[in-house]
Write a protein that holds these residues in place. Structure first.
Motif, PDB file in Angstrom:
ATOM      1  N   PHE A   2       0.847  -1.189   0.000  1.00 57.31           N
ATOM      2  CA  PHE A   2       0.000   0.000   0.000  1.00 57.31           C
ATOM      3  C   PHE A   2       0.888   1.246   0.000  1.00 57.31           C
ATOM      4  O   PHE A   2       1.077   1.892   1.028  1.00 57.31           O
ATOM      5  CB  PHE A   2      -0.929  -0.007   1.216  1.00 57.31           C
ATOM      6  CG  PHE A   2      -1.875  -1.165   1.248  1.00 57.31           C
ATOM      7  CD1 PHE A   2      -3.103  -1.094   0.622  1.00 57.31           C
ATOM      8  CD2 PHE A   2      -1.509  -2.351   1.882  1.00 57.31           C
ATOM      9  CE1 PHE A   2      -3.976  -2.176   0.645  1.00 57.31           C
ATOM     10  CE2 PHE A   2      -2.377  -3.434   1.911  1.00 57.31           C
ATOM     11  CZ  PHE A   2      -3.603  -3.352   1.284  1.00 57.31           C
ATOM     12  N   PRO A   3       1.467   1.583  -1.154  1.00 54.45           N
ATOM     13  CA  PRO A   3       2.339   2.763  -1.216  1.00 54.45           C
ATOM     14  C   PRO A   3       1.558   4.033  -0.866  1.00 54.45           C
ATOM     15  O   PRO A   3       0.394   4.205  -1.257  1.00 54.45           O
ATOM     16  CB  PRO A   3       2.794   2.791  -2.681  1.00 54.45           C
ATOM     17  CG  PRO A   3       2.584   1.398  -3.178  1.00 54.45           C
ATOM     18  CD  PRO A   3       1.386   0.890  -2.448  1.00 54.45           C
ATOM     19  N   ASN A   4       2.211   4.923  -0.154  1.00 51.81           N
ATOM     20  CA  ASN A   4       1.604   6.204   0.187  1.00 51.81           C
ATOM     21  C   ASN A   4       1.334   6.994  -1.092  1.00 51.81           C
ATOM     22  O   ASN A   4       2.122   6.955  -2.035  1.00 51.81           O
ATOM     23  CB  ASN A   4       2.542   6.985   1.114  1.00 51.81           C
ATOM     24  CG  ASN A   4       1.843   8.143   1.794  1.00 51.81           C
ATOM     25  OD1 ASN A   4       0.627   8.228   1.812  1.00 51.81           O
ATOM     26  ND2 ASN A   4       2.628   9.040   2.366  1.00 51.81           N
ATOM     27  N   SER A   5       0.198   7.699  -1.133  1.00 49.42           N
ATOM     28  CA  SER A   5      -0.141   8.448  -2.344  1.00 49.42           C
ATOM     29  C   SER A   5      -0.949   9.687  -1.989  1.00 49.42           C
ATOM     30  O   SER A   5      -1.416   9.849  -0.861  1.00 49.42           O
ATOM     31  CB  SER A   5      -0.927   7.573  -3.334  1.00 49.42           C
ATOM     32  OG  SER A   5      -2.191   7.230  -2.792  1.00 49.42           O
ATOM     33  N   MET A   6      -1.101  10.558  -2.968  1.00 48.00           N
ATOM     34  CA  MET A   6      -1.845  11.793  -2.796  1.00 48.00           C
ATOM     35  C   MET A   6      -2.502  12.158  -4.112  1.00 48.00           C
ATOM     36  O   MET A   6      -1.906  11.980  -5.174  1.00 48.00           O
ATOM     37  CB  MET A   6      -0.895  12.919  -2.376  1.00 48.00           C
ATOM     38  CG  MET A   6      -1.571  14.275  -2.157  1.00 48.00           C
ATOM     39  SD  MET A   6      -0.519  15.657  -2.674  1.00 48.00           S
ATOM     40  CE  MET A   6      -0.660  15.578  -4.450  1.00 48.00           C
ATOM     41  N   VAL A   7      -3.740  12.640  -4.053  1.00 49.06           N
ATOM     42  CA  VAL A   7      -4.414  13.075  -5.273  1.00 49.06           C
ATOM     43  C   VAL A   7      -4.808  14.541  -5.124  1.00 49.06           C
ATOM     44  O   VAL A   7      -5.184  14.990  -4.036  1.00 49.06           O
ATOM     45  CB  VAL A   7      -5.643  12.205  -5.592  1.00 49.06           C
ATOM     46  CG1 VAL A   7      -6.745  12.394  -4.550  1.00 49.06           C
ATOM     47  CG2 VAL A   7      -6.170  12.494  -6.991  1.00 49.06           C
ATOM     48  N   ASP A   8      -4.690  15.280  -6.195  1.00 48.36           N
ATOM     49  CA  ASP A   8      -5.001  16.710  -6.205  1.00 48.36           C
ATOM     50  C   ASP A   8      -6.017  16.948  -7.313  1.00 48.36           C
ATOM     51  O   ASP A   8      -5.682  16.929  -8.507  1.00 48.36           O
ATOM     52  CB  ASP A   8      -3.715  17.504  -6.456  1.00 48.36           C
ATOM     53  CG  ASP A   8      -3.935  19.017  -6.503  1.00 48.36           C
ATOM     54  OD1 ASP A   8      -5.095  19.455  -6.437  1.00 48.36           O
ATOM     55  OD2 ASP A   8      -2.934  19.761  -6.615  1.00 48.36           O
ATOM     56  N   VAL A  43       0.035  11.449  -7.108  1.00 48.90           N
ATOM     57  CA  VAL A  43       1.424  11.211  -6.731  1.00 48.90           C
ATOM     58  C   VAL A  43       1.483   9.928  -5.903  1.00 48.90           C
ATOM     59  O   VAL A  43       0.786   9.796  -4.899  1.00 48.90           O
ATOM     60  CB  VAL A  43       1.989  12.393  -5.925  1.00 48.90           C
ATOM     61  CG1 VAL A  43       3.472  12.171  -5.615  1.00 48.90           C
ATOM     62  CG2 VAL A  43       1.802  13.705  -6.694  1.00 48.90           C
ATOM     63  N   VAL A  44       2.315   8.992  -6.331  1.00 47.49           N
ATOM     64  CA  VAL A  44       2.405   7.674  -5.685  1.00 47.49           C
ATOM     65  C   VAL A  44       3.868   7.377  -5.368  1.00 47.49           C
ATOM     66  O   VAL A  44       4.747   7.540  -6.223  1.00 47.49           O
ATOM     67  CB  VAL A  44       1.853   6.557  -6.606  1.00 47.49           C
ATOM     68  CG1 VAL A  44       1.834   5.212  -5.873  1.00 47.49           C
ATOM     69  CG2 VAL A  44       0.454   6.911  -7.114  1.00 47.49           C
ATOM     70  N   GLU A  45       4.117   6.931  -4.144  1.00 40.97           N
ATOM     71  CA  GLU A  45       5.475   6.530  -3.797  1.00 40.97           C
ATOM     72  C   GLU A  45       5.843   5.249  -4.532  1.00 40.97           C
ATOM     73  O   GLU A  45       5.074   4.281  -4.547  1.00 40.97           O
ATOM     74  CB  GLU A  45       5.615   6.343  -2.284  1.00 40.97           C
ATOM     75  CG  GLU A  45       5.651   7.666  -1.542  1.00 40.97           C
ATOM     76  CD  GLU A  45       5.983   7.513  -0.065  1.00 40.97           C
ATOM     77  OE1 GLU A  45       6.012   6.363   0.426  1.00 40.97           O
ATOM     78  OE2 GLU A  45       6.204   8.544   0.598  1.00 40.97           O
TER      79      GLU A  45
END
Length: 283
Positions: A2-8, A43-45
């Protein structure tokens, strides 16, 4: 894994007007259509032990694989989410109800630019992103007339949103550059103290679990700052409000009280736009 991620991506609430537009244009009875802007950044690690999907290839460059998502998350929190708080309360007080109409007001647009520049001091280096261009693009996104994002949507859970997106910036900003955050807090306090804008039109404040405790303190602070009493009593009332809003907060937060009180007096005597002009002056 479960890679850390962010959506904008800005995604406003579903409204009856949107449901009707979908019915008229698409012939579809959709009870919960979702509208969003065309901008997206995911953005995904890059922490996949056995390979990963080629999202960076198939999503038109909108998906970034990075080693650490934190700089991107801080950029979004402090510039997008924080600026949403900055535009929400001043926009509502000025008589607006949707973001793009507020951004079309010259005083508000100038203030949001100043706010972004001020809190931008707290944004770390973000690999592959020109933060100056990101700020400019944000203002364009906020001005998007197609999505009609509602200002009151941005005020939901307001204390928590301000605490997470705005207050951490203070420790990384020069002391003389914090007036834009003081203006945000002054407008938020005025929003809590009175549910009418400066034109006398009523608005229904959004759900916020902290509002029951903060509203009486906001009312007291607004009254103390706008009465004929000594300025010190207004400053003290603002300190009590800040201490309740951000318990255990640093001196950086409480140090804003004199500027907040001063801006509340400007809002009362001259209107919110004059307060924003004051907060938009170069540090």
């Amino acid at each position: 894994t479960f890679p850390n991620s962010m959506v904008d991506r800005i995604t406003p609430v579903t409204t009856d007007a949107l449901r009707e537009a979908v019915r008229q244009t698409g012939g579809v009875e959709d009870l919960w259509p979702v509208i969003c802007e065309d901008f997206i950044q995911w953005v995904v690690e890059n922490k996949f032990p056995a390979g990963r999907p080629p999202w960076d290839k198939v999503l038109g460059g909108t998906c970034l694989f990075v080693q650490d998502v934190l700089p991107y998350e801080l950029m979004k929190l402090r510039l997008l989410n924080g600026s949403h708080q900055a535009v929400a309360y001043c926009g509502i007080l000025a008589g607006f109800r949707v973001v793009d109409e507020a951004m079309a007001d010259p005083a508000i647009h100038k203030y949001i630019t100043a706010y972004m520049d001020a809190v931008g001091q707290s944004v770390p280096d973000v690999p592959g992103v020109d933060v100056i261009c990101y700020k400019s693009k944000l203002r364009q996104r906020f001005s998007n007339q197609a999505i009609k994002d509602q200002l009151l949507r941005l005020t939901e859970d307001s204390r928590n949103r301000i605490q997470v997106a705005c207050m951490p910036c203070l420790s990384e900003m020069r002391s003389g550059s914090r007036v834009p955050i003081s203006a945000l807090l002054a407008c938020w306090l005025r929003y809590l103290a009175n549910c009418q804008d400066e034109h006398g039109a009523s608005f229904e404040r959004s759900v916020d679990i902290a509002r029951g405790d903060l509203e009486p303190l906001a009312v007291d602070a607004w009254a103390a700052c706008t009465s004929a009493g000594p300025a010190a009593s207004g400053d003290a009332a603002v300190v009590r409000f800040l201490d309740a809003a951000f318990p255990g907060g640093s001196e950086n937060v409480l140090d804003l009280a004199p500027d907040i009180a001063r801006l509340l007096r400007v809002i009362s005597a001259q209107g919110v736009r004059d307060a924003l002009e004051d907060a938009s002056k170069p540090a």
